[in-house]
Scaffold this motif. Structure first.
Motif, PDB file in Angstrom:
ATOM      1  N   THR A   1     -24.700  22.505  -4.546  1.00 36.60           N
ATOM      2  CA  THR A   1     -23.925  21.743  -3.554  1.00 36.60           C
ATOM      3  C   THR A   1     -23.926  22.498  -2.236  1.00 36.60           C
ATOM      4  O   THR A   1     -24.474  23.607  -2.135  1.00 36.60           O
ATOM      5  N   TRP A   2     -23.360  21.867  -1.212  1.00 36.56           N
ATOM      6  CA  TRP A   2     -23.112  22.545   0.072  1.00 36.56           C
ATOM      7  C   TRP A   2     -22.251  23.766  -0.257  1.00 36.56           C
ATOM      8  O   TRP A   2     -21.186  23.620  -0.871  1.00 36.56           O
ATOM      9  N   ALA A   3     -22.727  24.967   0.101  1.00 35.60           N
ATOM     10  CA  ALA A   3     -22.086  26.197  -0.378  1.00 35.60           C
ATOM     11  C   ALA A   3     -20.610  26.271   0.010  1.00 35.60           C
ATOM     12  O   ALA A   3     -19.797  26.866  -0.705  1.00 35.60           O
TER      13      ALA A   3
ATOM     14  N   HIS B   1     -27.380  13.843  -0.330  1.00 33.81           N
ATOM     15  CA  HIS B   1     -26.848  15.058  -0.949  1.00 33.81           C
ATOM     16  C   HIS B   1     -27.454  16.326  -0.326  1.00 33.81           C
ATOM     17  O   HIS B   1     -28.673  16.440  -0.190  1.00 33.81           O
ATOM     18  N   ASN B   2     -26.559  17.227   0.059  1.00 32.08           N
ATOM     19  CA  ASN B   2     -26.963  18.524   0.599  1.00 32.08           C
ATOM     20  C   ASN B   2     -26.761  19.571  -0.505  1.00 32.08           C
ATOM     21  O   ASN B   2     -25.642  19.733  -0.959  1.00 32.08           O
ATOM     22  N   PRO B   3     -27.780  20.242  -0.998  1.00 32.60           N
ATOM     23  CA  PRO B   3     -29.082  20.500  -0.380  1.00 32.60           C
ATOM     24  C   PRO B   3     -30.269  19.703  -0.923  1.00 32.60           C
ATOM     25  O   PRO B   3     -31.382  19.932  -0.459  1.00 32.60           O
TER      26      PRO B   3
ATOM     27  N   LEU C   1     -18.056  14.561  -4.712  1.00 31.70           N
ATOM     28  CA  LEU C   1     -19.214  13.657  -4.694  1.00 31.70           C
ATOM     29  C   LEU C   1     -19.759  13.590  -3.265  1.00 31.70           C
ATOM     30  O   LEU C   1     -18.983  13.394  -2.318  1.00 31.70           O
ATOM     31  N   HIS C   2     -21.049  13.759  -3.110  1.00 31.00           N
ATOM     32  CA  HIS C   2     -21.647  13.603  -1.776  1.00 31.00           C
ATOM     33  C   HIS C   2     -21.923  12.113  -1.604  1.00 31.00           C
ATOM     34  O   HIS C   2     -22.695  11.525  -2.384  1.00 31.00           O
ATOM     35  N   ALA C   3     -21.329  11.492  -0.604  1.00 27.62           N
ATOM     36  CA  ALA C   3     -21.419  10.029  -0.476  1.00 27.62           C
ATOM     37  C   ALA C   3     -22.854   9.554  -0.249  1.00 27.62           C
ATOM     38  O   ALA C   3     -23.236   8.480  -0.711  1.00 27.62           O
TER      39      ALA C   3
ATOM     40  N   VAL D   1     -10.473  19.041  11.814  1.00 24.97           N
ATOM     41  CA  VAL D   1     -11.468  19.872  12.492  1.00 24.97           C
ATOM     42  C   VAL D   1     -12.796  19.650  11.752  1.00 24.97           C
ATOM     43  O   VAL D   1     -13.177  20.419  10.866  1.00 24.97           O
ATOM     44  N   SER D   2     -13.403  18.535  12.094  1.00 28.41           N
ATOM     45  CA  SER D   2     -14.682  18.101  11.534  1.00 28.41           C
ATOM     46  C   SER D   2     -14.649  17.941  10.006  1.00 28.41           C
ATOM     47  O   SER D   2     -13.570  17.864   9.399  1.00 28.41           O
ATOM     48  N   GLY D   3     -15.851  17.848   9.415  1.00 30.08           N
ATOM     49  CA  GLY D   3     -15.927  17.598   7.978  1.00 30.08           C
ATOM     50  C   GLY D   3     -15.417  18.773   7.162  1.00 30.08           C
ATOM     51  O   GLY D   3     -14.763  18.605   6.130  1.00 30.08           O
ATOM     52  N   THR D   4     -15.683  19.979   7.633  1.00 27.91           N
ATOM     53  CA  THR D   4     -15.200  21.163   6.923  1.00 27.91           C
ATOM     54  C   THR D   4     -13.676  21.138   6.857  1.00 27.91           C
ATOM     55  O   THR D   4     -13.083  21.357   5.798  1.00 27.91           O
ATOM     56  N   GLY D   5     -13.056  20.850   7.995  1.00 30.12           N
ATOM     57  CA  GLY D   5     -11.593  20.794   8.043  1.00 30.12           C
ATOM     58  C   GLY D   5     -11.042  19.710   7.130  1.00 30.12           C
ATOM     59  O   GLY D   5      -9.978  19.875   6.518  1.00 30.12           O
TER      60      GLY D   5
ATOM     61  N   PHE E   1     -14.888  12.349  -1.969  1.00 31.55           N
ATOM     62  CA  PHE E   1     -16.172  12.092  -1.314  1.00 31.55           C
ATOM     63  C   PHE E   1     -16.326  12.960  -0.077  1.00 31.55           C
ATOM     64  O   PHE E   1     -15.418  13.028   0.757  1.00 31.55           O
ATOM     65  N   ASP E   2     -17.488  13.551   0.042  1.00 26.70           N
ATOM     66  CA  ASP E   2     -17.840  14.265   1.259  1.00 26.70           C
ATOM     67  C   ASP E   2     -18.851  13.391   2.004  1.00 26.70           C
ATOM     68  O   ASP E   2     -19.953  13.142   1.509  1.00 26.70           O
ATOM     69  N   LEU E   3     -18.448  12.917   3.164  1.00 29.79           N
ATOM     70  CA  LEU E   3     -19.282  11.971   3.930  1.00 29.79           C
ATOM     71  C   LEU E   3     -19.706  12.636   5.241  1.00 29.79           C
ATOM     72  O   LEU E   3     -19.031  12.509   6.263  1.00 29.79           O
ATOM     73  N   ALA E   4     -20.813  13.363   5.184  1.00 33.94           N
ATOM     74  CA  ALA E   4     -21.249  14.119   6.371  1.00 33.94           C
ATOM     75  C   ALA E   4     -22.434  13.453   7.068  1.00 33.94           C
ATOM     76  O   ALA E   4     -22.840  13.893   8.138  1.00 33.94           O
ATOM     77  N   TYR E   5     -22.997  12.400   6.454  1.00 36.61           N
ATOM     78  CA  TYR E   5     -24.271  11.879   6.994  1.00 36.61           C
ATOM     79  C   TYR E   5     -24.301  10.360   7.121  1.00 36.61           C
ATOM     80  O   TYR E   5     -25.362   9.753   7.009  1.00 36.61           O
TER      81      TYR E   5
END
Ligand SMILES: Cc1ncc(COP(=O)(O)O)c(C=O)c1O
Length: 427
Positions: free
Chosen positions: A154-156, A207-209, A202-204, A126-130, A235-239
């Protein structure tokens, strides 16, 4: 021992207090709270720089052209099975295309690609959060990490996700507010004290924020550190593609970690919210990279992931993943998607430039070059909490209290107004 209901007070009218009367409130999610306050504001020139969604130059949401085309094709195909359940793992063709996008398998020689692919187990989420949540659950239950290291800031939601997983959170100092860039020294020093089996978020890219990313050389040293210390990168790859307009560039760090010798094992949480503009469709995937090539390990890993998904929500939704699969599986549509990615990332780059130019023109005190150096949707613009509060009450410009702004909320009609507001509150 009695149950909670035995201890509840009975009111004068004989009605027992609710079972839930002892719940205390949870902290509000800041981006959504700021967005809510913005909506309530009736001031005509208000500006929303709080929420992380793409907006066009007239401030509207943008359904990607290629998404609309794929939707038409899907509708016209009238596939009678289109509302059936997916498998628990999800849509396998979507997952094959999604993992190609992350790891670049389709650009490798076939034998190499086949070997590499067998190191990755993928499941639709369910998307990146999931994907973040599922990965946290998988690692927590099976590897029992001592702690998870999250960047500060980081992304809260990383905090919420790992709090729910019951894993101790520790921070590494990500942002150097003096240089307004990634604090490599602080990160390296802090992570050098981490223990084997600790997880590192790690934000791939983008980086948010903060919008500040490590350089390639820094990524290389981080990979080496993860290997020598026995850490588990997550890795969090949201972008991907949304950050630079270039899919390869935005996946560079992940591909470097993948090809690192000796092999690393890690997770990738992939989101299609931003790069396809499919925020509400909830399209994503979790990829788990293993060091060994073993059918048995992969099968067990997949069955564990499926077990978690089945008990949570049975399987991910299919509407959005069909759109992504349709685009990624068709060369013509894929080309159009690349153009849409450039449209979005280029508009954001132009707005960074416009804000910077205007602050320079106004001779606003301070160094604003970080606005140009940082990448992606967000920038730590450099306002204090007090200044953020002032710019909101006096100028109706909304942003997070950290001074994070979403550049996509800027456009030709409001950028001068925003620069003037910043100028006013920093003087
Ligand atoms: C760093 C980061 N990770 C993950 C996400 C997840 O987004 P979604 O659940 O919409 O895919 C976001 C969205 O803002 C994000 O910024």
């Amino acid at each position: 021992m009695g149950s909670i209901s035995d201890t509840l007070a009975i009111k004068e009218n004989g009605v027992r207090d609710s079972l839930f009367s002892r719940l205390s409130p949870t902290p509000a999610d800041e981006p959504f709270a700021v967005n809510g306050a913005y909506i309530q504001d009736t001031y005509p020139d208000k500006v929303n720089l709080g929420i992380g969604v793409y907006r066009t130059s007239d401030g509207s949401p943008w359904p990607l052209r290629v998404v609309e085309e794929a939707e038409k094709q899907l509708y016209q195909a009238s596939d009678v099975s289109r509302h059936e359940y997916l498998t628990i793992q999800g849509d396998r063709e979507f997952l094959r295309l999604a993992s190609n996008l992350v790891f670049g398998f389709d650009q490798e020689k076939q034998a190499q690609a086949e070997e590499n692919k067998s190191r990755v187990v993928s499941i639709q989420t369910v998307s990146g959060t999931g994907a973040n949540r599922l990965g946290a659950e998988l690692l927590t239950r099976n590897l029992r990490p001592g702690c998870v290291w999250v960047p500060d800031p980081t992304w809260a939601n990383h905090h919420t996700i790992w709090e729910l997983a019951g894993v101790e959170r520790k921070s590494y100092p990500y942002y150097d507010s003096a240089t307004k860039s990634f604090d490599f020294e602080g990160t390296f020093r802090t992570l050098s004290s981490a223990n084997t089996n600790d997880v590192v978020i790690l934000h791939a890219c983008a980086h948010n924020p903060t919008g500040a990313d490590p350089t390639k050389e820094q990524w290389k040293m981080l990979a080496e550190l993860c290997k020598t210390k026995g850490l588990i990168p997550f890795f969090d790859l949201a972008y991907q593609g949304f950050a630079s307009g270039n899919l390869e560039q935005d996946a560079w760090a992940i591909r470097y970690f993948f090809n690192y010798n000796p092999r690393l094992e890690f997770c990738v949480a992939q989101s299609f919210s931003k790069n396809f503009g499919l925020y509400g469709q909830r399209v994503g995937a979790l990829h788990v990279v293993t060091s060994t090539i073993s059918e048995e390990v992969s099968q067990n890993l997949l069955s564990n992931l499926c077990h978690l998904v089945r008990g949570e929500y049975s399987m991910a939704p299919r509407g959005g993943s069909e759109i992504v699969r349709t685009v990624l599986g068709n060369e013509t549509l894929k080309e159009k998607w690349y153009e849409d990615l450039v449209t979005m990332s280029e508009r954001i780059r132009q707005m960074r430039q416009a804000l910077f130019d205007e602050l320079i023109r106004l001779q606003t005190p301070g160094d604003w070059t970080h606005i140009l150096k940082q990448i992606g949707m967000f920038t730590y613009v450099g306002l204090s909490e007090e200044q953020v509060s002032k710019i909101r009450s006096k100028h109706h410009i909304y942003m997070l209290k950290s001074g994070r702004i979403s550049i996509s909320g800027l456009n030709e009609s409001n950028v001068k107004y925003v620069a003037k507001g910043i100028d006013d509150v920093v003087r």
